[in-house]
Design a protein around this motif. Sequence first.
Motif, PDB file in Angstrom:
ATOM      1  N   MET A  81      16.712  30.347   2.847  1.00  0.00           N
ATOM      2  CA  MET A  81      15.835  30.577   1.962  1.00  0.00           C
ATOM      3  C   MET A  81      16.402  29.706   0.955  1.00  0.00           C
ATOM      4  O   MET A  81      17.232  29.658   0.207  1.00  0.00           O
ATOM      5  CB  MET A  81      15.035  31.729   1.777  1.00  0.00           C
ATOM      6  N   ASN A  82      14.452  28.902   0.251  1.00  0.00           N
ATOM      7  CA  ASN A  82      15.452  29.099  -0.816  1.00  0.00           C
ATOM      8  C   ASN A  82      15.180  29.493  -1.333  1.00  0.00           C
ATOM      9  O   ASN A  82      13.675  29.944  -2.183  1.00  0.00           O
ATOM     10  CB  ASN A  82      14.423  26.993  -0.344  1.00  0.00           C
ATOM     11  N   THR A  83      16.373  29.909  -2.188  1.00  0.00           N
ATOM     12  CA  THR A  83      16.320  30.992  -3.850  1.00  0.00           C
ATOM     13  C   THR A  83      15.755  30.304  -4.412  1.00  0.00           C
ATOM     14  O   THR A  83      16.345  31.184  -5.646  1.00  0.00           O
ATOM     15  CB  THR A  83      16.864  31.871  -2.999  1.00  0.00           C
ATOM     16  N   GLY A  84      16.311  29.137  -4.870  1.00  0.00           N
ATOM     17  CA  GLY A  84      16.325  27.936  -6.033  1.00  0.00           C
ATOM     18  C   GLY A  84      15.425  29.007  -6.947  1.00  0.00           C
ATOM     19  O   GLY A  84      16.015  29.213  -8.547  1.00  0.00           O
ATOM     20  N   PRO A  85      13.995  29.371  -7.270  1.00  0.00           N
ATOM     21  CA  PRO A  85      13.172  30.122  -8.447  1.00  0.00           C
ATOM     22  C   PRO A  85      13.243  31.478  -8.082  1.00  0.00           C
ATOM     23  O   PRO A  85      13.265  31.663  -9.077  1.00  0.00           O
ATOM     24  CB  PRO A  85      11.876  29.901  -6.803  1.00  0.00           C
ATOM     25  N   MET A  86      14.115  31.499  -7.542  1.00  0.00           N
ATOM     26  CA  MET A  86      14.945  33.858  -8.473  1.00  0.00           C
ATOM     27  C   MET A  86      15.867  33.734  -9.202  1.00  0.00           C
ATOM     28  O   MET A  86      16.273  33.969  -9.634  1.00  0.00           O
ATOM     29  CB  MET A  86      14.836  34.583  -6.488  1.00  0.00           C
ATOM     30  N   TRP A  87      15.918  32.032  -9.518  1.00  0.00           N
ATOM     31  CA  TRP A  87      17.643  32.007 -10.191  1.00  0.00           C
ATOM     32  C   TRP A  87      17.414  31.284 -11.654  1.00  0.00           C
ATOM     33  O   TRP A  87      18.298  30.259 -11.462  1.00  0.00           O
ATOM     34  CB  TRP A  87      18.849  32.058  -9.401  1.00  0.00           C
ATOM     35  N   PRO A  88      15.929  30.900 -12.184  1.00  0.00           N
ATOM     36  CA  PRO A  88      16.371  29.912 -13.326  1.00  0.00           C
ATOM     37  C   PRO A  88      17.728  30.557 -14.342  1.00  0.00           C
ATOM     38  O   PRO A  88      17.650  31.260 -14.679  1.00  0.00           O
ATOM     39  CB  PRO A  88      15.110  30.637 -13.587  1.00  0.00           C
ATOM     40  N   GLN A  89      17.802  29.520 -15.089  1.00  0.00           N
ATOM     41  CA  GLN A  89      18.831  29.281 -16.049  1.00  0.00           C
ATOM     42  C   GLN A  89      18.173  30.545 -17.209  1.00  0.00           C
ATOM     43  O   GLN A  89      16.950  30.257 -17.415  1.00  0.00           O
ATOM     44  CB  GLN A  89      19.307  27.946 -16.599  1.00  0.00           C
ATOM     45  N   GLY A  90      19.142  30.426 -17.296  1.00  0.00           N
ATOM     46  CA  GLY A  90      18.547  31.924 -18.670  1.00  0.00           C
ATOM     47  C   GLY A  90      18.441  33.182 -17.858  1.00  0.00           C
ATOM     48  O   GLY A  90      17.496  34.319 -18.903  1.00  0.00           O
ATOM     49  N   SER A  91      18.909  33.583 -16.621  1.00  0.00           N
ATOM     50  CA  SER A  91      18.418  35.132 -16.215  1.00  0.00           C
ATOM     51  C   SER A  91      19.683  35.573 -15.880  1.00  0.00           C
ATOM     52  O   SER A  91      20.056  36.580 -15.167  1.00  0.00           O
ATOM     53  CB  SER A  91      17.427  34.716 -14.907  1.00  0.00           C
ATOM     54  N   SER A  92      20.878  35.167 -16.876  1.00  0.00           N
ATOM     55  CA  SER A  92      21.844  35.861 -16.490  1.00  0.00           C
ATOM     56  C   SER A  92      21.937  37.267 -17.148  1.00  0.00           C
ATOM     57  O   SER A  92      21.071  37.386 -17.729  1.00  0.00           O
ATOM     58  CB  SER A  92      22.948  34.898 -16.643  1.00  0.00           C
ATOM     59  N   LYS A  93      23.159  37.857 -17.321  1.00  0.00           N
ATOM     60  CA  LYS A  93      23.573  39.154 -17.241  1.00  0.00           C
ATOM     61  C   LYS A  93      23.232  38.547 -19.305  1.00  0.00           C
ATOM     62  O   LYS A  93      22.674  39.979 -19.774  1.00  0.00           O
ATOM     63  CB  LYS A  93      24.680  39.638 -17.001  1.00  0.00           C
ATOM     64  N   ALA A  94      24.174  37.977 -19.470  1.00  0.00           N
ATOM     65  CA  ALA A  94      24.729  37.286 -20.734  1.00  0.00           C
ATOM     66  C   ALA A  94      23.083  36.799 -21.362  1.00  0.00           C
ATOM     67  O   ALA A  94      23.066  37.144 -22.246  1.00  0.00           O
ATOM     68  CB  ALA A  94      25.889  35.768 -20.904  1.00  0.00           C
ATOM     69  N   ASP A  95      22.173  36.341 -21.177  1.00  0.00           N
ATOM     70  CA  ASP A  95      21.561  35.499 -21.076  1.00  0.00           C
ATOM     71  C   ASP A  95      20.181  37.139 -21.900  1.00  0.00           C
ATOM     72  O   ASP A  95      19.778  36.576 -22.275  1.00  0.00           O
ATOM     73  CB  ASP A  95      20.391  34.219 -20.695  1.00  0.00           C
ATOM     74  N   THR A  96      19.806  37.596 -20.924  1.00  0.00           N
ATOM     75  CA  THR A  96      19.071  38.447 -21.027  1.00  0.00           C
ATOM     76  C   THR A  96      19.671  39.872 -22.344  1.00  0.00           C
ATOM     77  O   THR A  96      18.111  40.211 -22.048  1.00  0.00           O
ATOM     78  CB  THR A  96      18.416  39.281 -19.830  1.00  0.00           C
ATOM     79  N   GLY A  97      20.324  40.073 -22.122  1.00  0.00           N
ATOM     80  CA  GLY A  97      21.191  41.240 -22.342  1.00  0.00           C
ATOM     81  C   GLY A  97      21.068  41.874 -21.572  1.00  0.00           C
ATOM     82  O   GLY A  97      20.798  43.767 -22.401  1.00  0.00           O
ATOM     83  N   LEU A  98      19.984  42.550 -20.030  1.00  0.00           N
ATOM     84  CA  LEU A  98      20.263  43.142 -18.904  1.00  0.00           C
ATOM     85  C   LEU A  98      21.146  43.294 -18.392  1.00  0.00           C
ATOM     86  O   LEU A  98      21.156  43.393 -17.550  1.00  0.00           O
ATOM     87  CB  LEU A  98      18.882  42.536 -18.546  1.00  0.00           C
ATOM     88  N   GLU A  99      22.217  44.615 -19.231  1.00  0.00           N
ATOM     89  CA  GLU A  99      23.677  44.477 -18.365  1.00  0.00           C
ATOM     90  C   GLU A  99      23.119  45.406 -17.483  1.00  0.00           C
ATOM     91  O   GLU A  99      23.531  45.543 -16.517  1.00  0.00           O
ATOM     92  CB  GLU A  99      24.678  44.768 -19.460  1.00  0.00           C
TER      93      GLU A  99
END
Length: 160
Positions: free
Chosen positions: A76-94
Amino acid sequence: MIKLKGIVATLVTVSALGSGAVIAEEVEKVIEARQSFMQLYSFNLGLVGEMAKGKTEYDAEIAANAAQNLLALAKMNTGPMWPQGSSKADTGLEEVTRALPEIWTTYPKIAEKQDDLTTALETFATVAGKDLASLRGGMKAVGDGCKGCHEDFRAKKEDK
């Protein structure tokens, strides 16, 4: 499903993505989508894993179908599920996401790991439904394929 609305509602803008910004609602959607996607992996891996461990009886049809499902997920093309800025560090949603920024900062390394998993699953899909020995023989490469991303690009689960 984890409810993120209360936590994510406090985020105004997380990161630039292409020509627009990743806003709170988009972050919530992509994290929920990729968690659901990983649950599908987990469910199908659980089916074949329980057989491989001898915890459930080997069933060739179930094994073959689970292996085909895993392969379909890998393709599957999952690219849209992984936009830059959605990491643990970027979101603060540890407590919600364990995705590390290295997913984006070391690209295309993660794409290579995904290719390794897909290759392992292509082989696994051809052997899982043959017999228990074949299923067991294919599990190591699949596990190694999963570890390739999880060890390098996912934060360790924190004890609470």
